[in-house]
Motif scaffolding. Structure first.
Motif, short mmCIF file in Angstrom:
data_model
loop_
_atom_site.label_atom_id
_atom_site.label_comp_id
_atom_site.label_asym_id
_atom_site.label_seq_id
_atom_site.Cartn_x
_atom_site.Cartn_y
_atom_site.Cartn_z
N LEU A 62 -1.54 -1.35 -2.62
CA LEU A 62 -0.59 -0.38 -1.92
C LEU A 62 0.85 -0.52 -2.43
CD1 LEU A 62 -0.06 1.20 0.43
CD2 LEU A 62 -0.05 -0.70 2.17
N GLU A 63 1.28 -1.76 -2.64
CA GLU A 63 2.64 -1.97 -3.03
C GLU A 63 3.10 -1.36 -4.20
OE1 GLU A 63 5.06 -4.97 -2.02
OE2 GLU A 63 3.39 -6.66 -1.39
N ARG A 64 2.03 -0.97 -5.22
CA ARG A 64 2.35 -0.51 -6.45
C ARG A 64 2.28 0.94 -6.44
NH1 ARG A 64 -2.11 0.41 -9.63
NH2 ARG A 64 -3.96 -0.75 -9.28
N ARG A 65 1.64 1.69 -5.27
CA ARG A 65 1.38 2.98 -5.20
C ARG A 65 2.22 3.54 -4.03
NH1 ARG A 65 -5.04 3.68 -5.47
NH2 ARG A 65 -4.32 6.03 -5.37
N GLY A 89 10.43 0.73 4.47
CA GLY A 89 10.91 1.72 5.11
C GLY A 89 10.18 2.73 5.64
N PHE A 90 8.78 2.47 5.63
CA PHE A 90 8.12 3.86 6.08
C PHE A 90 7.95 3.57 7.45
CE2 PHE A 90 6.81 3.61 1.77
CZ PHE A 90 6.44 4.95 1.43
N THR A 91 7.71 4.54 8.34
CA THR A 91 7.19 4.74 9.69
C THR A 91 5.89 4.87 9.80
OG1 THR A 91 9.52 6.02 10.44
CG2 THR A 91 7.55 6.15 11.93
N VAL A 92 5.23 3.66 10.41
CA VAL A 92 3.90 3.56 10.43
C VAL A 92 3.50 2.96 11.70
CG1 VAL A 92 4.11 1.20 8.97
CG2 VAL A 92 1.92 2.48 8.91
N ARG A 93 2.08 3.24 11.92
CA ARG A 93 1.21 2.70 13.01
C ARG A 93 -0.20 2.38 12.45
NH1 ARG A 93 2.18 6.75 17.78
NH2 ARG A 93 1.53 4.94 19.29
N ARG A 94 -0.68 1.72 13.06
CA ARG A 94 -2.32 1.63 12.69
C ARG A 94 -3.23 1.81 13.87
NH1 ARG A 94 -4.90 -2.48 15.13
NH2 ARG A 94 -3.49 -3.69 16.76
N ILE A 124 -5.97 9.75 2.89
CA ILE A 124 -5.46 9.21 1.61
C ILE A 124 -5.97 7.92 1.48
CG2 ILE A 124 -3.60 8.58 -0.05
CD1 ILE A 124 -1.84 10.66 1.48
N ASN A 125 -6.84 7.68 0.29
CA ASN A 125 -7.10 6.21 0.02
C ASN A 125 -6.34 5.69 -1.02
OD1 ASN A 125 -9.86 4.91 -1.63
ND2 ASN A 125 -9.00 3.99 0.16
N ILE A 126 -5.88 4.62 -0.51
CA ILE A 126 -4.96 3.45 -1.34
C ILE A 126 -5.63 2.12 -0.72
CG2 ILE A 126 -2.96 2.31 -2.01
CD1 ILE A 126 -1.45 5.37 -1.44
N PRO A 127 -6.40 1.56 -1.50
CA PRO A 127 -6.58 0.09 -1.11
C PRO A 127 -5.55 -0.90 -1.02
CG PRO A 127 -8.18 0.90 -2.98
CD PRO A 127 -7.19 1.99 -2.67
N ILE A 128 -5.66 -1.66 -0.02
CA ILE A 128 -4.82 -2.57 -0.01
C ILE A 128 -4.14 -3.31 -0.86
CG2 ILE A 128 -6.37 -4.59 1.05
CD1 ILE A 128 -2.90 -3.45 2.80
N ALA A 129 -5.00 -3.73 -1.83
CA ALA A 129 -4.55 -4.64 -2.95
C ALA A 129 -3.54 -3.80 -3.93
CB ALA A 129 -5.67 -4.88 -3.83
N SER A 187 -5.69 -3.05 7.65
CA SER A 187 -4.48 -2.05 8.51
C SER A 187 -3.33 -3.02 8.87
CB SER A 187 -5.09 -1.21 9.40
OG SER A 187 -5.65 -2.20 10.68
N PHE A 188 -3.38 -4.23 9.52
CA PHE A 188 -2.40 -4.88 9.83
C PHE A 188 -1.50 -5.49 8.39
CE2 PHE A 188 -5.20 -5.88 12.97
CZ PHE A 188 -4.33 -6.00 14.30
N ASP A 189 -2.11 -5.58 7.38
CA ASP A 189 -1.27 -6.01 6.07
C ASP A 189 -0.57 -4.76 5.68
OD1 ASP A 189 -2.31 -8.46 6.15
OD2 ASP A 189 -3.79 -8.12 4.91
N ALA A 190 -1.31 -3.42 5.80
CA ALA A 190 -0.84 -2.16 5.44
C ALA A 190 0.82 -1.83 6.15
CB ALA A 190 -1.57 -1.16 5.54
N VAL A 191 0.59 -2.24 7.55
CA VAL A 191 1.57 -1.86 8.49
C VAL A 191 2.79 -2.84 7.74
CG1 VAL A 191 2.66 -2.31 10.75
CG2 VAL A 191 0.41 -1.18 10.43
N ARG A 192 2.67 -4.12 7.77
CA ARG A 192 3.57 -5.10 7.20
C ARG A 192 4.17 -4.54 5.80
NH1 ARG A 192 3.26 -8.53 3.42
NH2 ARG A 192 0.76 -8.57 3.54
N VAL A 193 3.53 -4.18 4.93
CA VAL A 193 3.80 -3.74 3.84
C VAL A 193 4.55 -2.48 3.72
CG1 VAL A 193 3.33 -2.64 1.41
CG2 VAL A 193 1.78 -4.64 2.41
N LEU A 194 4.24 -1.52 4.82
CA LEU A 194 5.03 -0.05 4.50
C LEU A 194 6.24 -0.26 5.35
CD1 LEU A 194 1.85 2.14 5.00
CD2 LEU A 194 3.30 1.79 2.96
#
Length: 221
Positions: free
Chosen positions: A159-162, A195-200, A152-157, A184-191
């Motif tokens: 991510l929070e609204r999607r 409350g998401f379970t996430v790895r990079r 799935i593609n969600i650009p990091i900018a 991907s580091f920023d994505a892990v922090r946001v997710l």
């Protein structure tokens, strides 16, 4: 040393001189994501079009990149040789040999989300089991040029609204351009913060593709 040996090492030295430019290395990193026009590469690398064009011509003469014409545009792609492997080896040697680079990398990797990394081999096993969601947080044009199967593609900018587009439950693996890419580091922090379970993924898309693993792409025309 024979004349033949000297000639061979002169060729090696000429290739090394071509790579002895941070701008050209940065351009190669962006080209590794997929074909790009000189205008787009100049924008991504923060260069003027004229300056980017000069660097690209040097890379092309050395065989690190190739071109093809698409109407009035000239698109650049990586050359046929093991360019990704060469850049990876250079990165590994620099991390081994240069204290400043080791410190910068250690500072990044000592962050809490370092514990959330997943290797390429482990991800392959998880993908075969069908119990993981792949999240590509690169810009859309890079995703369309090539991505991991089913991602799935969600650009990091965005991510929070999607976040609602991501499946609830299960595990998410985020990836981007490579080991120095902060997306991907920023994505892990946001997710994780939501409350998401996430790895990079420890590596990025170019290393995945260079390993000969399956990729998907979409028509950019």
């Amino acid at each position: 040393m024979t004349d033949l040996q000297l000639h061979i090492f002169e060729e090696f030295a000429e290739l090394a001189r071509t790579l002895a430019s941070p701008q050209r290395l940065l351009l190669l990193e962006h080209i590794a994501q997929g074909e790009r026009s000189v205008e787009r590469l100049a924008e991504l690398a923060g260069l003027s079009i004229a300056n980017a064009s000069q660097h690209l011509q040097q890379l092309r003469r050395a065989g690190f990149v190739e071109t093809r014409r698409d109407g009035k545009r000239v698109l650049y792609r990586l050359g046929a040789g093991p360019v990704i492997g060469l850049l990876s080896a250079l990165r590994q040697y620099a991390e081994h040999n240069r204290a400043q680079i080791r410190e910068l990398v250690a500072d990044r990797l000592d962050r809490p989300d370092r514990l959330e990394a997943i290797s390429r081999e482990e991800l392959l096993l998880r993908m075969r089991g069908g119990d993981v969601t792949l999240l590509d947080v690169r810009p859309q044009d890079e995703f369309l040029s090539g991505h991991l199967p089913g991602a799935i593609n969600i650009p990091i900018a965005e991510l929070e609204r999607r976040l609602a587009e991501l499946p609830e439950g299960g595990e998410i693996v985020a990836y981007c351009r490579g080991p120095y890419c902060a997306l991907s580091f920023d994505a892990v922090r946001v997710l994780q913060g939501n409350g998401f379970t996430v790895r990079r993924l420890e590596s990025g898309f170019p290393d995945w593709k260079a390993a000969g693993l399956a990729v998907e792409s979409r028509d950019l025309s």
